[in-house]
Design an enzyme around this catalytic site. Structure first.
Site, mmCIF file in Angstrom:
data_model
loop_
_atom_site.group_PDB
_atom_site.id
_atom_site.type_symbol
_atom_site.label_atom_id
_atom_site.label_comp_id
_atom_site.label_asym_id
_atom_site.label_seq_id
_atom_site.Cartn_x
_atom_site.Cartn_y
_atom_site.Cartn_z
ATOM 1 N N ASP A 1 38.905 0.241 23.491
ATOM 2 C CA ASP A 1 37.968 0.015 24.588
ATOM 3 C C ASP A 1 36.653 -0.592 24.071
ATOM 4 O OD1 ASP A 1 37.558 0.663 27.554
ATOM 5 O OD2 ASP A 1 35.778 1.519 26.632
ATOM 6 N N ALA B 1 40.720 -2.128 40.709
ATOM 7 C CA ALA B 1 40.069 -1.542 39.532
ATOM 8 C C ALA B 1 38.554 -1.449 39.703
ATOM 9 C CB ALA B 1 40.399 -2.391 38.315
ATOM 10 N N LYS C 1 39.865 -7.322 28.451
ATOM 11 C CA LYS C 1 39.953 -6.988 27.037
ATOM 12 C C LYS C 1 40.329 -5.530 26.879
ATOM 13 C CE LYS C 1 37.133 -4.437 26.879
ATOM 14 N NZ LYS C 1 36.941 -3.201 27.638
ATOM 15 N N TYR D 1 51.957 -5.750 43.216
ATOM 16 C CA TYR D 1 51.486 -6.697 42.186
ATOM 17 C C TYR D 1 52.382 -7.955 42.185
ATOM 18 C CZ TYR D 1 48.883 -2.656 40.227
ATOM 19 O OH TYR D 1 48.070 -1.582 40.034
ATOM 20 N N ALA E 1 36.491 -4.611 38.766
ATOM 21 C CA ALA E 1 36.702 -5.898 39.461
ATOM 22 C C ALA E 1 35.467 -6.417 40.221
ATOM 23 C CB ALA E 1 37.916 -5.796 40.381
ATOM 24 N N HIS F 1 48.628 -4.733 30.376
ATOM 25 C CA HIS F 1 48.136 -6.119 30.303
ATOM 26 C C HIS F 1 49.268 -7.107 30.004
ATOM 27 C CE1 HIS F 1 43.600 -5.142 29.440
ATOM 28 N NE2 HIS F 1 44.006 -4.758 30.635
ATOM 29 N N LEU G 1 44.190 -4.319 34.722
ATOM 30 C CA LEU G 1 45.022 -3.114 34.661
ATOM 31 C C LEU G 1 44.736 -2.377 33.355
ATOM 32 C CD1 LEU G 1 48.304 -4.735 36.047
ATOM 33 C CD2 LEU G 1 46.744 -3.178 37.247
ATOM 34 N N ARG H 1 41.387 5.500 29.550
ATOM 35 C CA ARG H 1 41.003 5.314 28.141
ATOM 36 C C ARG H 1 41.458 6.445 27.232
ATOM 37 N NH1 ARG H 1 37.912 3.355 31.755
ATOM 38 N NH2 ARG H 1 36.801 1.361 31.554
ATOM 39 N N ARG I 1 48.651 -0.209 44.184
ATOM 40 C CA ARG I 1 49.925 0.515 44.300
ATOM 41 C C ARG I 1 49.998 1.282 45.614
ATOM 42 N NH1 ARG I 1 49.298 3.819 38.958
ATOM 43 N NH2 ARG I 1 47.202 3.808 39.841
HETATM 44 N N1 NDP Z 1 34.837 -6.332 31.007
HETATM 45 C C1 NDP Z 1 34.268 -5.162 31.179
HETATM 46 O O1 NDP Z 1 33.063 -5.040 31.176
HETATM 47 C C2 NDP Z 1 35.120 -3.995 31.421
HETATM 48 C C3 NDP Z 1 36.464 -4.078 31.203
HETATM 49 N N2 NDP Z 1 37.273 -3.029 31.480
HETATM 50 C C4 NDP Z 1 38.704 -3.197 31.242
HETATM 51 O O2 NDP Z 1 39.334 -3.323 32.516
HETATM 52 C C5 NDP Z 1 40.541 -2.586 32.578
HETATM 53 C C6 NDP Z 1 40.453 -1.556 33.697
HETATM 54 O O3 NDP Z 1 39.366 -0.722 33.536
HETATM 55 P P1 NDP Z 1 38.698 0.059 34.778
HETATM 56 O O4 NDP Z 1 38.403 -0.891 35.878
HETATM 57 O O5 NDP Z 1 37.574 0.828 34.258
HETATM 58 O O6 NDP Z 1 39.883 1.030 35.153
HETATM 59 P P2 NDP Z 1 40.371 1.643 36.554
HETATM 60 O O7 NDP Z 1 41.071 2.894 36.187
HETATM 61 O O8 NDP Z 1 39.276 1.671 37.543
HETATM 62 O O9 NDP Z 1 41.388 0.542 37.058
HETATM 63 C C7 NDP Z 1 42.645 0.344 36.528
HETATM 64 C C8 NDP Z 1 43.549 -0.132 37.650
HETATM 65 O O10 NDP Z 1 44.846 -0.168 37.104
HETATM 66 C C9 NDP Z 1 45.784 0.160 38.108
HETATM 67 N N3 NDP Z 1 46.887 0.897 37.524
HETATM 68 C C10 NDP Z 1 48.161 0.472 37.520
HETATM 69 N N4 NDP Z 1 48.959 1.342 36.905
HETATM 70 C C11 NDP Z 1 48.179 2.361 36.528
HETATM 71 C C12 NDP Z 1 48.444 3.584 35.876
HETATM 72 N N5 NDP Z 1 49.663 3.915 35.466
HETATM 73 N N6 NDP Z 1 47.405 4.416 35.679
HETATM 74 C C13 NDP Z 1 46.175 4.083 36.063
HETATM 75 N N7 NDP Z 1 45.848 2.931 36.677
HETATM 76 C C14 NDP Z 1 46.860 2.090 36.927
HETATM 77 C C15 NDP Z 1 45.050 0.897 39.184
HETATM 78 O O11 NDP Z 1 45.312 0.070 40.271
HETATM 79 P P3 NDP Z 1 45.772 0.487 41.746
HETATM 80 O O12 NDP Z 1 44.560 0.130 42.485
HETATM 81 O O13 NDP Z 1 46.941 -0.376 41.958
HETATM 82 O O14 NDP Z 1 46.088 1.939 41.800
HETATM 83 C C16 NDP Z 1 43.584 0.784 38.843
HETATM 84 O O15 NDP Z 1 42.851 0.211 39.872
HETATM 85 C C17 NDP Z 1 40.739 -2.041 31.158
HETATM 86 O O16 NDP Z 1 41.508 -2.945 30.426
HETATM 87 C C18 NDP Z 1 39.341 -1.992 30.577
HETATM 88 O O17 NDP Z 1 39.327 -2.129 29.169
HETATM 89 C C19 NDP Z 1 36.762 -1.894 32.008
HETATM 90 C C20 NDP Z 1 35.435 -1.748 32.250
HETATM 91 C C21 NDP Z 1 34.492 -2.765 31.893
HETATM 92 O O1 LIG Z 2 31.953 -2.895 28.996
HETATM 93 C C1 LIG Z 2 32.499 -1.823 29.006
HETATM 94 O O2 LIG Z 2 31.828 -0.693 29.300
HETATM 95 C C2 LIG Z 2 32.489 0.494 29.623
HETATM 96 C C3 LIG Z 2 33.802 0.572 28.886
HETATM 97 O O3 LIG Z 2 34.487 1.738 28.941
HETATM 98 C C4 LIG Z 2 34.572 -0.607 29.300
HETATM 99 O O4 LIG Z 2 35.934 -0.538 29.148
HETATM 100 C C5 LIG Z 2 33.926 -1.725 28.607
HETATM 101 O O5 LIG Z 2 34.594 -2.915 28.787
#
Ligand code: NDP
Ligand SMILES: O=C1OC[C@@H](O)[C@H](O)[C@H]1O
Length: 398
Positions: free
Chosen positions: A205, A35, A123, A84, A38, A105, A100, A193, A60
């Site tokens: 989000d 992701a 979250k 996974y 990460a 989640h 994810l 999103r 995947r």
């Molecule tokens: N704490 C924070 O500051 C932030 C939190 N988030 C949260 O983190 C999570 C992921 O966000 P973000 O990193 O931006 O998202 P990404 O789209 O970059 O990552 C999501 C990951 O989910 C996997 N995945 C598994 N199934 C699916 C599917 N059906 N469709 C799409 N992706 C899939 C993919 O993994 P694979 O590599 O296996 O293909 C991908 O790497 C969300 O819950 C978001 O709310 C997001 C941004 C900031």
């Molecule tokens: O912190 C954040 O910034 C970008 C958002 O879209 C993400 O999901 C959120 O956690």
């Protein structure tokens, strides 16, 4: 000048943290999905933590997993449709980071808990409050730690702002306003999103932070949702129910003691007057009986933030005494932190402390995570968009 140097230093060290010498028995973390978040959320923070090693990643697609592992110096890459689960089956993995899409989640956290892994869960914790409750109950039964990654709560600036309120200096809260908006142009139409089956929507989000912020700073749950106005997704992607996806939400909530909370979240905020581009906005304003608190950038305070506190002065309270506080490291003796620690670094410290049986400086309770989703659900209900779909996954034992 000094503050500009401080800002550059914090940003540099947050990006290139000093490498800690690792303990002989560090917690080995596995990441579910390559992701985008990460590296910021766990990979960089782990560099300066002596008790964590990011040991594995699963994606995947094997080449994606391998490329991610190579870029970030991760020992083990799992790839393919069973990746996974293979990561969860690895006895070397002690804890899992689940970033994810929201709609996955619940399933993957339940599977991780079934494998007796501790989980740091992005979250919002799940798509429904019932799922959040189930995950926490299961974590307890399994004897492992589960934490919803509301990273901002671990930063000392946020802790300080809350302490100012709790001190009574400003009196009772009358109104709060929280805004988190990203200008349009940053997220493509096919972003997770904007996909209903994956738990998409701005209220899920950015909105989950705004709800959490309102509830945290009032130390209470709302009593009702008075109004909720969504901006509906106007783009195109291949998923169903895009008419139920909010790119933005504005909601007004009643709180105990007649306090009113308003939240605004937007993933595609339009330009001002249709032409003037806006900046990303992350702000919290609280009007209290005896003054006001304005917190600029409570979500990413390490870069820069300001907590402006104005108290009423004079006979009729018409005067103002104002101060600005900036807090980059814990104010309490014995608490851990450095100026350059990001919210995520503070969060990782707490997660590890909890796993190791130590008392973290800051922690989020399961009730907090459950209530947050309950009130997100109520906002969605009020908006007419309805709840996000519950997962169809059931553990074999359920
Ligand atoms: N704490 C924070 O500051 C932030 C939190 N988030 C949260 O983190 C999570 C992921 O966000 P973000 O990193 O931006 O998202 P990404 O789209 O970059 O990552 C999501 C990951 O989910 C996997 N995945 C598994 N199934 C699916 C599917 N059906 N469709 C799409 N992706 C899939 C993919 O993994 P694979 O590599 O296996 O293909 C991908 O790497 C969300 O819950 C978001 O709310 C997001 C941004 C900031
Ligand atoms: O912190 C954040 O910034 C970008 C958002 O879209 C993400 O999901 C959120 O956690």
């Amino acid at each position: 000048m000094a503050s500009a140097v401080g800002l550059l230093k914090r940003c540099y060290l947050a990006q290139y943290p000093p490498k800690a010498t690792k303990a002989s028995d560090p917690i080995r973390l596995g990441i579910l999905g390559a992701a985008a978040i990460a590296p910021v959320a766990v990979i960089k923070p782990a560099v300066s933590h002596s008790e964590v090693v990011v040991y594995a990643v699963a994606a995947r697609d094997m080449s994606r997993a391998q490329a991610f592992a190579k870029t970030h110096g991760i020992e083990k890459a799992y790839g393919g449709p069973n990746a996974y689960q293979e990561l969860l089956d690895d006895p070397q993995v002690d804890a899992v980071y689940n970033p994810l899409p929201n709609g996955l989640h619940y399933e993957w956290t339940m599977k991780a808990l079934a494998a007796r892994k501790h989980v740091l869960l992005e979250k919002p914790a799940a798509d429904t409050a019932a799922e959040v409750r189930e995950m926490f109950e299961f974590a307890k039964r399994q004897g492992v730690v589960l934490l919803e990654a509301f990273h901002y709560r671990f930063h000392p600036a946020v802790v300080r702002a809350k302490a100012i309120l709790d001190s009574g200096e400003l009196g009772a809260v009358k109104s709060l306003d929280v805004k988190m908006r990203i200008p349009q142009g940053f997220m493509p139409d096919n972003d997770i999103r904007f996909i209903h089956s994956l738990g998409g929507g701005a209220m899920m989000d950015m909105g989950c932070y705004t709800m959490n912020t309102l509830r945290y700073f009032t130390s209470s749950d709302p009593t009702s949702v008075l109004d909720a106005k969504p901006d509906i997704f106007k783009g195109k992607n291949d998923s169903e129910h895009t008419d139920l996806i909010d790119t933005g939400m504005e909601a007004t909530l009643a709180f105990p003691n007649d306090a009113i909370g308003t939240l605004t979240c937007h993933l595609r905020a339009p330009p001002k007057f249709r032409v003037i581009p806006i900046w990303p906005e992350m702000r919290l304003n609280m009007v209290c009986e005896n003054g006001e608190l304005d917190f600029f950038n409570h979500i990413m305070p390490v870069i820069y933030h300001s907590i402006k506190v104005s108290t009423k002065t004079g006979k009729e309270g018409k005067g103002r005494k104002t101060r600005v506080e900036k807090v980059y490291r814990p104010l309490q003796d014995g608490q851990k932190g450095e100026d350059w620690w990001t919210t995520y670094r503070y969060q990782l410290e707490a997660f590890v402390d909890k796993i190791k049986g130590r008392e973290p400086d800051v922690w989020l309770t399961e009730e907090d995570s459950i209530s947050n989703l309950e009130w997100i659900e109520k906002v969605y209900e009020k908006s007419g968009l309805g709840l996000r779909p519950a997962s169809s996954f059931k553990l074999p034992s359920q």
